[in-house]
Design a protein around this motif. Structure first.
Motif, PDB file in Angstrom:
ATOM      1  N   LEU A 147       0.840  -1.190   0.000  1.00 35.03           N
ATOM      2  CA  LEU A 147       0.000   0.000   0.000  1.00 35.03           C
ATOM      3  C   LEU A 147       0.878   1.243   0.000  1.00 35.03           C
ATOM      4  CD1 LEU A 147      -2.581  -1.057   2.739  1.00 35.03           C
ATOM      5  CD2 LEU A 147      -2.828  -1.306   0.266  1.00 35.03           C
ATOM      6  N   GLU A 148       0.549   2.181  -0.864  1.00 36.10           N
ATOM      7  CA  GLU A 148       1.283   3.440  -0.917  1.00 36.10           C
ATOM      8  C   GLU A 148       0.338   4.591  -0.595  1.00 36.10           C
ATOM      9  OE1 GLU A 148       3.536   6.395  -4.079  1.00 36.10           O
ATOM     10  OE2 GLU A 148       3.443   4.253  -4.532  1.00 36.10           O
ATOM     11  N   SER A 149       0.630   5.298   0.488  1.00 35.81           N
ATOM     12  CA  SER A 149      -0.200   6.433   0.935  1.00 35.81           C
ATOM     13  C   SER A 149      -1.686   6.103   0.801  1.00 35.81           C
ATOM     14  CB  SER A 149       0.147   7.685   0.130  1.00 35.81           C
ATOM     15  OG  SER A 149       1.497   8.045   0.306  1.00 35.81           O
ATOM     16  N   ALA A 173       3.832   8.718   2.200  1.00 35.04           N
ATOM     17  CA  ALA A 173       4.450  10.021   2.012  1.00 35.04           C
ATOM     18  C   ALA A 173       4.434  10.756   3.347  1.00 35.04           C
ATOM     19  CB  ALA A 173       3.690  10.817   0.955  1.00 35.04           C
ATOM     20  N   ALA A 174       5.598  11.138   3.827  1.00 35.52           N
ATOM     21  CA  ALA A 174       5.684  11.784   5.143  1.00 35.52           C
ATOM     22  C   ALA A 174       4.945  13.110   5.162  1.00 35.52           C
ATOM     23  CB  ALA A 174       7.150  11.988   5.521  1.00 35.52           C
ATOM     24  N   ASN A 175       4.955  13.809   4.051  1.00 35.09           N
ATOM     25  CA  ASN A 175       4.254  15.091   3.938  1.00 35.09           C
ATOM     26  C   ASN A 175       3.184  14.969   2.853  1.00 35.09           C
ATOM     27  OD1 ASN A 175       6.073  16.618   5.819  1.00 35.09           O
ATOM     28  ND2 ASN A 175       7.580  16.046   4.255  1.00 35.09           N
ATOM     29  N   ASP A 176       2.117  14.284   3.207  1.00 29.50           N
ATOM     30  CA  ASP A 176       1.054  13.962   2.250  1.00 29.50           C
ATOM     31  C   ASP A 176       0.052  15.107   2.201  1.00 29.50           C
ATOM     32  OD1 ASP A 176      -1.141  12.900   0.866  1.00 29.50           O
ATOM     33  OD2 ASP A 176      -0.685  10.882   1.546  1.00 29.50           O
ATOM     34  N   ALA A 177       0.129  15.908   1.132  1.00 24.37           N
ATOM     35  CA  ALA A 177      -0.750  17.075   1.014  1.00 24.37           C
ATOM     36  C   ALA A 177      -2.162  16.699   0.600  1.00 24.37           C
ATOM     37  CB  ALA A 177      -0.163  18.060   0.001  1.00 24.37           C
ATOM     38  N   ARG A 178      -2.363  15.487   0.131  1.00 26.99           N
ATOM     39  CA  ARG A 178      -3.691  15.074  -0.325  1.00 26.99           C
ATOM     40  C   ARG A 178      -4.521  14.441   0.792  1.00 26.99           C
ATOM     41  NH1 ARG A 178      -5.525  13.491  -5.335  1.00 26.99           N
ATOM     42  NH2 ARG A 178      -4.228  15.207  -6.081  1.00 26.99           N
ATOM     43  N   LEU A 179      -3.960  13.437   1.451  1.00 30.97           N
ATOM     44  CA  LEU A 179      -4.711  12.707   2.476  1.00 30.97           C
ATOM     45  C   LEU A 179      -4.173  12.919   3.886  1.00 30.97           C
ATOM     46  CD1 LEU A 179      -5.352   9.229   0.778  1.00 30.97           C
ATOM     47  CD2 LEU A 179      -6.975  11.102   1.078  1.00 30.97           C
ATOM     48  N   GLY A 180      -2.973  13.477   4.008  1.00 27.12           N
ATOM     49  CA  GLY A 180      -2.371  13.581   5.331  1.00 27.12           C
ATOM     50  C   GLY A 180      -1.918  12.215   5.814  1.00 27.12           C
ATOM     51  N   ASP A 186      -2.054   6.333   9.962  1.00 24.76           N
ATOM     52  CA  ASP A 186      -2.109   6.103  11.409  1.00 24.76           C
ATOM     53  C   ASP A 186      -3.281   5.210  11.780  1.00 24.76           C
ATOM     54  OD1 ASP A 186       0.123   7.705  11.731  1.00 24.76           O
ATOM     55  OD2 ASP A 186      -1.039   9.507  12.189  1.00 24.76           O
ATOM     56  N   LEU A 187      -4.417   5.390  11.099  1.00 22.20           N
ATOM     57  CA  LEU A 187      -5.595   4.566  11.376  1.00 22.20           C
ATOM     58  C   LEU A 187      -5.311   3.107  11.066  1.00 22.20           C
ATOM     59  CD1 LEU A 187      -8.597   4.220  12.094  1.00 22.20           C
ATOM     60  CD2 LEU A 187      -9.141   4.828   9.722  1.00 22.20           C
ATOM     61  N   SER A 220      10.955  11.902   0.899  1.00 21.78           N
ATOM     62  CA  SER A 220      11.111  12.323  -0.499  1.00 21.78           C
ATOM     63  C   SER A 220       9.886  12.042  -1.353  1.00 21.78           C
ATOM     64  CB  SER A 220      12.324  11.620  -1.120  1.00 21.78           C
ATOM     65  OG  SER A 220      12.125  10.213  -1.151  1.00 21.78           O
ATOM     66  N   LEU A 221       8.887  11.383  -0.779  1.00 26.20           N
ATOM     67  CA  LEU A 221       7.713  10.958  -1.538  1.00 26.20           C
ATOM     68  C   LEU A 221       6.549  11.902  -1.313  1.00 26.20           C
ATOM     69  CD1 LEU A 221       6.594   8.581  -3.327  1.00 26.20           C
ATOM     70  CD2 LEU A 221       5.801   7.551  -1.185  1.00 26.20           C
TER      71      LEU A 221
END
Length: 207
Positions: free
Chosen positions: A82-84, A147-154, A159-160, A177-178
């Protein structure tokens, strides 16, 4: 490099990519589409199945694990990547309601009514059924790349998922970097995937 050969099947879910517009869209419909594609594959030539889902594709992949979805592929799932991933509708609707939090209950009722109208065969989805863990959880080896800094889903979906009592071996990584999307090539992510696959292959070969 991966030492074993894999046959890869990918598809554009309805309403995405090169798929045409649709008047009826739910994650459940996309799951039925995917099951239809899998049923067209000659199962006699497939030893194990592996799923990779990004974002909404991750939600579809998790939903496929629910007991109400079955097929020849179900007992042959070897790994899930699973990716982000999206892991529930609640965070999405809360984000849509934004500062107008009073809209959240209204959006939830509207969405749930739509799901049940389109999927009468399920027999009455409750809101808890479209978030993990009820939506679906893996029981096989699992790799989660976020992605550590996920601007779409956070990171709330990530975490869930990891807060669940997962009955499987899990390897997870936060990747600085992702980004959430537009990373067709990301060396850090790609190396993690290749190393993990080779490690899984090695473990299975020695068992």
């Amino acid at each position: 490099k991966i030492k074993k050969n894999y046959q890869i099947t990918s598809y554009d879910m309805r309403g995405h990519g090169e798929s045409g517009a649709t008047s009826e869209w739910t994650a459940g419909k996309v799951i039925e589409d995917l099951k239809g594609i899998l049923n067209e594959i000659d199962s006699n030539i497939v030893r194990n199945t592996h799923f990779y889902g990004h974002s909404l594709g991750g939600f579809i992949t998790l939903g496929m694990q629910n007991e109400r979805h079955g097929g020849w592929w179900k007992d042959r799932i070897g790994t899930i990547m699973l990716e982000s991933p999206m892991t529930g509708y609640s965070p999405v609707l809360k984000d849509l309601s934004g500062k107008l939090s009073f809209l959240y209950p209204l959006l939830r009722r509207y969405a749930l009514a739509g799901f049940n109208r389109i999927h009468p065969e399920v027999g009455g989805l409750q809101w808890e059924d479209i978030d993990v863990p009820n939506w679906g959880l893996p029981t096989c080896d699992l790799l989660v790349l976020q992605a550590a800094n996920d601007a779409r889903l956070g990171r709330i979906h990530y975490d869930l998922l990891l807060s669940q009592n997962l009955n499987c071996h899990v390897e997870s990584h936060l990747i600085e970097s992702l980004s959430h999307s537009r990373n067709e090539v990301n060396s850090e992510r790609d190396d993690l995937i290749l190393n993990w696959i080779n490690k899984i292959n090695s473990n299975h070969s020695s068992s």
